[in-house]
Each structure stands twice: as C-alpha cells, then as structure tokens.
Write an enzyme that holds these catalytic residues in place. Structure first.
Site, short mmCIF file in Angstrom:
data_model
loop_
_atom_site.label_atom_id
_atom_site.label_comp_id
_atom_site.label_asym_id
_atom_site.label_seq_id
_atom_site.Cartn_x
_atom_site.Cartn_y
_atom_site.Cartn_z
N ILE A 171 0.82 -1.21 0.00
CA ILE A 171 0.00 0.00 0.00
C ILE A 171 0.86 1.27 0.00
CG2 ILE A 171 -0.22 0.35 2.51
CD1 ILE A 171 -3.27 0.60 2.05
N GLY A 190 13.09 -3.90 11.68
CA GLY A 190 12.19 -2.98 10.99
C GLY A 190 10.83 -3.56 10.65
N GLN A 191 10.48 -4.69 11.28
CA GLN A 191 9.18 -5.31 11.00
C GLN A 191 8.06 -4.52 11.70
OE1 GLN A 191 8.85 -9.41 12.27
NE2 GLN A 191 6.94 -9.72 11.12
N HIS A 206 6.26 -12.00 6.04
CA HIS A 206 6.08 -11.59 4.64
C HIS A 206 7.43 -11.26 4.04
CE1 HIS A 206 5.73 -8.08 7.28
NE2 HIS A 206 6.29 -7.37 6.31
N HIS A 222 9.20 -8.83 1.11
CA HIS A 222 9.05 -7.71 0.20
C HIS A 222 9.81 -8.04 -1.08
CE1 HIS A 222 7.86 -4.62 3.34
NE2 HIS A 222 8.45 -5.52 4.12
P1 AMP Z 1 7.22 -4.55 7.46
O1 AMP Z 1 7.53 -3.16 7.93
O2 AMP Z 1 8.39 -5.29 6.91
O3 AMP Z 1 6.48 -5.33 8.54
O4 AMP Z 1 6.25 -4.40 6.21
C1 AMP Z 1 4.89 -4.18 6.33
C2 AMP Z 1 4.43 -3.63 4.99
O5 AMP Z 1 3.02 -3.80 4.90
C3 AMP Z 1 4.71 -2.15 4.79
O6 AMP Z 1 5.54 -1.98 3.63
C4 AMP Z 1 3.33 -1.55 4.60
O7 AMP Z 1 3.31 -0.51 3.64
C5 AMP Z 1 2.50 -2.74 4.16
N1 AMP Z 1 1.09 -2.69 4.44
C6 AMP Z 1 0.50 -2.39 5.62
N2 AMP Z 1 -0.84 -2.46 5.50
C7 AMP Z 1 -1.11 -2.82 4.22
C8 AMP Z 1 -2.30 -3.06 3.48
N3 AMP Z 1 -3.50 -2.94 4.04
N4 AMP Z 1 -2.18 -3.41 2.18
C9 AMP Z 1 -0.96 -3.52 1.60
N5 AMP Z 1 0.20 -3.33 2.25
C10 AMP Z 1 0.12 -2.98 3.54
#
Ligand code: AMP
Ligand code: ZN
Length: 114
Positions: free
Chosen positions: A32, A93-94, A100, A102
């Site tokens: 997002i 940084g999670q 997940h 990236h």
């Molecule tokens: P992390 O910081 O590695 O845990 O990554 C979490 C990621 O999830 C971030 O890059 C956010 O932009 C993404 N994110 C959070 N909520 C959503 C959502 N509803 N749809 C798509 N991505 C999301």
C-alpha cells in the site's frame, strides 16, 4: 487466523488488497506504500509471526515463498534485478507481525539498507 492480524484479514478477504498471485500456500499483493516502482508482499496464508518463528517443518513453505518471488520477478520482467527483504523483529524494521517477503524492483537499490 489471528483475528486482529491485518495480513490474516487480507488473506481472508476481509480487507481489500490488489492480489497479483495466489496459491495454496501464499498470496502476493501490492504494498500500500510502495518503496519502488514494483513493491509486492508475499504473505503465507497461515499466520506465522516472522522469519524467527519459521521451523524445519516449514521447509516447503519457505521454498514456496522463494520460488513464488522468483516467478513474480520473472512475470513482472524485473530483468535488471530485484531485491527480496524479510524484516524480522523490531530492530529488523518489521511493523506487521505476520511473516512476509518484500519483492522490490524497477529502480537501482542501494547498500547497505538503512
Ligand atoms: P514490514 O515493515 O516489513 O512489517 O512491512 C509491512 C508492509 O506492509 C509495509 O511496507 C506496509 O506498507 C505494508 N502494508 C501495511 N498495511 C497494508 C495493506 N492494508 N495493504 C498492503 N500493504 C500494507
Ligand atoms: Zn496473521
């Protein structure tokens, strides 16, 4: 499913997301808040907190995540390269506590990451 987990809710379809791939083990959605022209998240359907919670019993899932990332990089024509990132834990940084990966591409990446 962890009811309060945003990625479990996306997997279940309770929160909308742009799905670019799915199979029995995982889904891939567009982030997002993209940090590159292509920024996907590969999310296992099953709730696993982070890479630190992966066990030897999850060997097939780990392979499925890597192979799906490789196939998506191919399908999205990231021919000049791409980066796969698993932020794990607070110092990693999670921000979303559901494992997940990236998949980032479409621009040159720098090293080291911040
Ligand atoms: P992390 O910081 O590695 O845990 O990554 C979490 C990621 O999830 C971030 O890059 C956010 O932009 C993404 N994110 C959070 N909520 C959503 C959502 N509803 N749809 C798509 N991505 C999301
Ligand atoms: Zn979850």
């Amino acid at each position: 499913m962890a009811a309060e987990c945003i990625f479990c809710r996306i997997v279940a379809g309770a929160i909308p997301a742009e799905r670019v791939y799915e199979d029995d083990a995982l889904i891939a959605i567009r982030d997002i808040n993209p940090q590159a022209p292509t920024h996907l998240l590969l999310i296992p359907r099953r709730h696993i907190g982070s890479l630190a919670d992966l066990t030897p019993a999850d060997r097939d899932l780990g392979g499925a995540l890597l192979l799906a990332a490789r196939a998506l990089a191919d399908r999205l024509e990231l021919v000049r390269g791409f980066r796969l990132v698993a932020n794990s834990g607070s110092e990693g940084g999670q921000t979303v506590p559901h494992l997940h990966l990236h998949l980032l591409g479409g621009r040159p990446m720098r090293w080291p990451p911040g």
